[in-house]
Design an enzyme around this catalytic site. Sequence first.
Site: not given
Ligand code: IPM
Ligand code: MG
Length: 368
Positions: A142, A192, A225, A249, A253
């Site tokens: 990032y 990884k 993975d 990230d 999710d």
């Molecule tokens: C998260 C989001 C952020 C990230 C974005 C909005 C920059 O996806 O907090 O997971 O990628 O970290």
């Molecule tokens: Mg995210």
Amino acid sequence: MSNPSLLILPGDGIGPEVMAEVRRIIDWFGARRGIAFDVSEDLVGGCAYDKHGTPLHDDTMARAQEVDAVLLGAVGGPKYDSLDFSVKPERGLLRLRKEMDLYANLRPAQCFDALADFSSLKRDVVAGLDIMIVRELTSGIYFGEPRGIIREGNERVGINTQRYTESEIARVARSAFELARKRSNRVCSMEKANVMESGVLWREVVTEVHQAEYADVELSHMYADAGAMQLTRWPKQFDVIVTDNLFGDLLSDLAAMLTGSLGMLPSASLGAPMANGRPKALYEPVHGSAPDIAGKALANPIACILSFAMALRYSFDLGEEAARVERAVEKVLADGVRTADLMGPEGGTPVSTSAMGDAILAALDASL
Ligand code: IPM
Ligand code: MG
């Protein structure tokens, strides 16, 4: 002594709607528990860009550095898609994370029993799930340099760099081990190392920190993975997962969705302790600004409310009060109160964002 201070940054899309419900909970604590906060509010993301031409004004950044905790809604929206990268709404959030040095991002994925049937996985795979992903938040791909889109001969090349120092890995590993000690005492580290040097170093440093300081905690390693695969196969095998910024990230999710709805999950981003001994901290829901439902009173405020509960626990040492909020949420879900994102296959009538807030406030009242 002055009240603890909170900076509220509702942001874009559904951010202001869900934050309005948090404000009501904050007021409830002042009125009913005698726990008052000094609350200030400001802009971040697209709305800040609209007003100031930047997604995070320097004054807002300075204020964030001063307060005891920052509470953020969400940033971004299609309106800002064509903006230059340097002023995109997301840059406001990334600047907060970076300049406050919030290196440990705690993302719990907990399955509320009333919602176990909402998961895309079978009930017995997710019922009772309670895992914590610790995502490194201020380094890795990032932020690594060099980055950019450059021209090479007659074509363009997109570049990002994955870069981790030993100390960056060690400090987030410590956060994960410390948390594990308060939970089920197990950490699984994901990278990884089979493909990336940064992954090899990650594994080495996590192992060193473990041996030197946390040998009592059970440590395992997994390629990220395979970790994604195991998270969908049998997520309850995990307690704390520690991983880098990008893998964290993605995996968070994925883990969020196991629990039935992204609208449920809070997060805490913690940095080094301040003069008062508390960590620098920013709390935000894992979900985004959801522009498709913004302004329609459809958003689920629970993730944002649970983020405030995390603030009570991690910034203000009010673990009992945090649990009170969490129990209130559990209660309304058990009672069948559902926002639109929580409509199962059998349907039903969803409640509005503020009606969900009403129900949680009523459950808080009932808890006294
Ligand atoms: C998260 C989001 C952020 C990230 C974005 C909005 C920059 O996806 O907090 O997971 O990628 O970290
Ligand atoms: Mg995210």
